[in-house]
Design a protein around this motif. Structure first.
Motif, short mmCIF file in Angstrom:
data_model
loop_
_atom_site.label_atom_id
_atom_site.label_comp_id
_atom_site.label_asym_id
_atom_site.label_seq_id
_atom_site.Cartn_x
_atom_site.Cartn_y
_atom_site.Cartn_z
N ARG A 221 0.85 -1.20 0.00
CA ARG A 221 0.00 0.00 0.00
C ARG A 221 0.88 1.24 0.00
N THR A 222 0.60 2.13 -0.93
CA THR A 222 1.36 3.37 -0.97
C THR A 222 0.96 4.28 0.19
N LEU A 223 1.91 5.07 0.65
CA LEU A 223 1.64 6.04 1.71
C LEU A 223 1.71 7.47 1.19
N LYS A 224 1.76 7.60 -0.15
CA LYS A 224 1.82 8.92 -0.78
C LYS A 224 0.41 9.32 -1.20
N SER A 225 -0.20 10.18 -0.43
CA SER A 225 -1.58 10.59 -0.72
C SER A 225 -1.68 11.49 -1.94
N ASN A 226 -0.55 12.15 -2.31
CA ASN A 226 -0.59 13.10 -3.43
C ASN A 226 -0.15 12.48 -4.76
N ASP A 227 0.16 11.15 -4.75
CA ASP A 227 0.60 10.49 -5.97
C ASP A 227 -0.61 9.88 -6.68
N TYR A 233 -2.97 0.20 -4.06
CA TYR A 233 -2.43 -1.12 -3.73
C TYR A 233 -1.75 -1.70 -4.96
N LEU A 234 -0.61 -2.30 -4.75
CA LEU A 234 0.15 -2.94 -5.82
C LEU A 234 0.50 -4.35 -5.37
N ASN A 235 0.28 -5.33 -6.24
CA ASN A 235 0.54 -6.73 -5.88
C ASN A 235 1.64 -7.33 -6.74
N SER A 236 2.26 -8.38 -6.23
CA SER A 236 3.24 -9.13 -7.01
C SER A 236 2.58 -9.72 -8.23
N PRO A 237 3.31 -9.83 -9.34
CA PRO A 237 2.75 -10.49 -10.52
C PRO A 237 2.73 -12.00 -10.33
N GLU A 238 2.04 -12.71 -11.20
CA GLU A 238 2.03 -14.17 -11.17
C GLU A 238 3.45 -14.70 -11.39
N SER A 239 3.78 -15.78 -10.71
CA SER A 239 5.09 -16.42 -10.88
C SER A 239 4.92 -17.93 -10.71
N ASP A 240 6.02 -18.65 -10.79
CA ASP A 240 5.95 -20.10 -10.61
C ASP A 240 5.50 -20.50 -9.21
N ILE A 241 5.67 -19.60 -8.23
CA ILE A 241 5.25 -19.93 -6.86
C ILE A 241 4.01 -19.15 -6.41
#
Length: 642
Positions: A221-227, A233-241
Motif C-alpha cells: 500500500r502506498t503512503l503517498k496521498s498526493n501520488d 495497492y500494488l501486488n506481485s505479478p504471477e510467478s511459478d510460486i
C-alpha cells in the motif's frame, strides 16, 4: 549449498508426526485406526485420502499420491527434498546447520526453490526496514493509526519498502542472490536499457504466504496521498510460486482456527483480516479484492465446509460480487452472509464497536446466502412483475448450483415464501434450466475438444480392458511377496524363521523380473546381511523416491474392520493371524508362475531346434517343468492339464 547431515535428517524424520504435518493442510477425521480427509491433490466429494499415524504414511486411494511426511510437503508444495526437510525442521524446532547464502547458493537450488528463497529474503529485508530504518517510522505510524499492535505486525510479518530506486535489488545482489530470480518473482523490474529498479517503493508491505507459511508474493500500500499516478495497492505479478487464483491472504495464520471453529470468514482486504484477527476472530481470510476462484474455494474446503462472507455496507458492491458466491455453492459448501451498516467495512466496524459487540453482530446478522439473495432481489422487485420474474430466475440459477438435492428442496421452499410464489413453479423453472444445460452439452459434444476427450476416454477404456500380459501377471505375484516382506518383516512363521528369512530362503533361486521389486528385494537382503531385520521406516524414508512411493502403497490398506464387529464379539481373523499359510501360498504362486514362463520359453526354443539330441534335451526340461507345475498346482489346489 551444504548437504543436511544424516543425523539431522534422521532427527527430522523421527520427530515429524505425519498426522500433525498433514493436519496443517487438511482437516482430518478419525475412522478406525487411520485418519481420513478429502484429498488435497485432486477434487473429490468423499474422502479417499488416508493417513496412518502408526506407519507414518499417507495414501490417496483416488489419485495414488503416497509417502511420508517429507514426501507430503514435497507433493503439496511442489518443492525439493532438502527444502521439505528444512520446512519440517523449522516446524519442529530442529536446527539445520548450513552455510550463509553465497553466489553459488542460488545456482545449486532448483528454479522453484530459488524463488522461495529470494521471496523470503525480501520479506526479512522489508521487516528490518520497518523496525530498524529511520524511514520505517513512516510505515509504523500508518500501521499504528490503523490500530494494529506490535504482535499483529510481527505475526503477519508486515514490512516497509524504502522510497528508493533500487534498495531491495541492490541488497539482494550484494547478498549473492541472482537477478533472474528477483525478476521472476516481480521484485525487480529491468528496463529495456538494462537499468534495474524495485517494484515496491515507499509502501507498507503485506507478505502473502502459502499454506505452509512460505512467502510467495506481496501486497503493498502506498503512503503517498498526493501520488495520483501510482495505484493505492500494488501486488506481485504471477510467478511459478504465486498464483493468485489459488491463494487467500491470511490462510496460513487462519487455517487452524478455521478447522477448530468449522467455519471460515471471508473479507475483502488485508486490513480487514488483520483487524479481525487481532480482535480474536482468527478464522478469517481475504480474497484481496479479486473475485473468488474455484482454487480458493477448494483451499477453504480442506478445512471446513462452511463460509461466512462479511460484506461492506456498499449495496452496489454486494450485488457485483453475488455471482462469485454461486461458485461456492457449486462446490457443495454452505454459505452465510453478513452485511454491515452503510459506510462500514469489517475493519472500521470492529474498531468502532469493539471485539465483543462485533462478534455479537456477526452472530445475530448471519443469513444463509440463498435467503439473503432472495430477500435482496425481492425488495428490489417490489411492485414490478418483470423485475420479479427476473429475480426469481436469478435465484433459481443460484439454487441450481447446489449439488445436494435435499438442500435444493429446502431452499425452494424458503424462496417460495419470500417471493410468495408456488414452490412447484420454482422447481419447474429449475427443471427447464437443467434440461437446457444438458441440451447445450449434447450440442457441444461434436466440438474438437469434446471429440479429443472422447477419444482419450476410449483409449483409456481399451487399456483397462486389455488382457493382462505375462509381465503383468508376474508383477502381481512379485508384488505380493514384497508386500508381505514390508508389512510383516519380523513376524515369526515356522521353525523360528521370520517372514524375511523364510521367503528369501524359499525364493533363493527365483529371479525377480520386475526391476522395482528386484531393487526392493536387494534392500531386504542387504539389511539381513547386516544383521538387521528391515522395518517399514527403512523403505518409507529410503532415498530413492520410487521405492518410497511403492513402499507406501504396499503398506497402505483402504479397508478397515469396524470396531462394532469387536463390540458384538464377531471374530474376523486378520491377515497376520494366517500369515504362515499366506506366506507359503504367495511363495508357491510366484514359483508356479515362473515355472509356466520357463516352460513357455523352452517350448518356443523347441520350435527352433533342429538337432535331434538338442530336441531331446529341451523336451526333458519341459517334462521336468511340467512335473514341477503339477506338484505346485496340487499344493495350491489348482488343476493342471496334463
Amino acid at each position: 549449498m551444504s548437504l543436511i547431515p544424516k543425523e539431522v535428517v534422521d532427527q527430522i524424520l523421527t520427530q515429524a508426526d505425519i498426522a500433525e504435518v498433514v493436519g496443517d493442510f487438511v482437516s482430518l477425521k478419525k475412522k478406525g485406526q487411520n485418519l481420513w480427509a478429502n484429498c488435497p491433490f485432486h477434487h473429490e466429494k468423499s474422502p479417499s485420502f488416508s493417513v496412518s499415524p502408526a506407519k507414518g504414511i499417507y495414501k490417496c486411494f483416488g489419485c495414488g499420491k503416497a509417502g511420508n511426511s517429507v514426501q507430503f510437503i514435497m507433493d503439496v508444495e511442489g518443492t525439493s527434498f532438502p527444502e521439505a526437510l528444512k520446512y519440517l525442521a523449522k516446524k519442529y524446532g530442529i536446527e539445520v546447520p548450513e552455510d550463509e547464502p553465497n553466489p553459488e547458493y542460488a545456482k545449486e537450488q532448483s528454479e522453484r526453490d530459488s524463488l522461495y528463497i529470494v521471496s523470503d529474503f525480501a520479506s526479512k529485508h522489508y521487516q528490518h526496514l520497518l523496525h530498524q530504518h529511520e524511514e520505517g517510522s513512516i510505515g509504523q505510524s500508518y500501521l499504528k493509526e490503523r490500530g494494529l499492535s506490535n504482535s499483529t505486525i510481527k505475526k503477519f510479518e508486515l514490512g516497509y519498502s524504502l522510497d528508493a530506486w533500487s534498495d531491495l535489488t541492490d541488497a539482494a545482489l550484494k547478498a549473492g542472490y541472482k537477478q533472474k530470480y528477483l525478476e521472476s518473482t516481480g521484485l525487480t523490474i529491468v528496463k529495456e536499457d538494462g537499468k534495474k529498479y524495485d517494484r515496491f517503493r515507499g509502501r507498507v508491505m503485506f507478505p502473502i504466504h502459502n499454506i505452509s507459511g512460505r512467502v510467495i508474493g506481496f501486497g503493498a500500500r502506498t503512503l503517498k496521498s498526493n501520488d495520483k499516478k501510482s495505484p493505492k495497492y500494488l501486488n506481485s505479478p504471477e510467478s511459478d510460486i504465486y498464483h493468485k487464483s489459488n491463494v487467500l491472504y491470511g490462510m496460513y495464520q487462519a487455517r487452524q482456527a478455521i478447522r477448530m471453529q468449522d467455519t471460515c470468514y471471508m473479507v475483502e482486504g488485508y486490513l480487514d483480516v488483520l483487524s479481525l484477527h487481532q480482535g480474536g476472530i482468527e478464522n478469517v481470510v481475504a480474497s484481496s479484492g479479486t473475485s473468488l476462484t474455484e482454487g480458493q474455494i477448494k483451499l477453504i474446503a480442506r478445512y471446513t465446509q462452511n463460509i461466512t462472507v462479511l460484506y461492506d455496507g456498499d449495496a452496489a458492491g454486494i450485488k457485483a460480487s453475488l455471482r462469485g458466491i454461486d461458485l461456492i455453492l457449486e462446490n457443495g459448501l454452505n454459505v452465510n452472509v453478513v452485511t454491515f451498516p452503510a459506510g462500514e467495512d469489517p475493519d472500521s466496524y470492529i474498531h468502532k464497536v469493539g471485539d465483543e459487540k462485533f462478534k455479537a453482530y456477526v452472530a445475530e446478522h448471519a443469513q444463509d446466502f440463498i435467503s439473503f439473495k432472495a430477500s435482496l432481489y425481492a425488495e428490489e422487485a417490489k411492485g414490478n412483475p418483470v423485475k420479479k420474474a427476473e429475480a426469481i430466475r436469478e435465484i433459481v440459477t443460484s439454487i441450481s448450483k447446489i449439488p445436494d438435492p435435499i438442500k435444493r428442496s429446502v431452499f425452494f421452499q424458503s424462496c417460495s415464501l419470500i417471493f410468495d410464489i408456488d414452490e412447484q413453479l420454482l422447481i419447474s423453472e429449475y427443471n427447464k434450466m437443467h434440461l437446457q444445460e444438458r441440451q447445450q452439452k449434447q450440442q457441444r459434444s461434436g466440438s474438437p475438444e469434446d471429440l479429443a476427450e472422447a477419444e482419450a476416454f476410449e483409449a483409456e477404456q481399451e487399456e483397462i480392458q486389455k488382457p493382462a500380459t505375462e509381465a503383468d501377471s508376474l508383477k502381481r505375484y512379485e508384488r505380493e511377496i514384497v508386500r508381505m516382506l514390508l508389512n510383516y518383516p519380523d513376524k515369526v512363521l515356522v521353525d523360528g524363521q521370520n517372514t524375511c528369512q523364510y521367503m528369501l530362503e524359499q525364493l533363493e533361486d527365483v529371479e525377480f523380473r520386475t526391476p522395482l521389486y528386484a531393487r526392493l528385494i536387494e534392500v531386504v537382503k542387504e539389511k539381513l546381511q547386516q544383521g538387521i531385520i528391515p522395518a517399514a521406516d527403512d523403505f518409507i524414508n529410503y532415498p530413492d523416491q520410487e521405492i518410497r512411493t511403492e513402499a507406501t502403497n504396499l503398506l497402505s490398506d483402504p479397508y478397515e474392520l469396524s470396531h462394532n464387529w469387536e463390540t458384538h464379539q464377531i471374530y474376523v481373523p486378520h491377515e497376520s493371524d494366517l500369515l504362515p499359510y499366506g506366506a507359503e501360498r504367495a511363495v508357491l504362486r510366484l514359483k508356479w508362475r515362473n515355472v509356466q514362463l520357463l516352460m513357455k520359453s523352452e517350448m518356443e526354443k523347441l520350435r527352433l531346434v533342429t538337432d535331434p539330441a538338442e530336441q531331446d534335451r529341451v523336451l526333458q526340461i519341459i517334462f521336468q517343468l511340467k512335473s514341477f507345475e503339477k506338484q505346485i498346482g496340487d499344493l495350491l489346489g489348482i488343476v493342471v492339464n496334463k
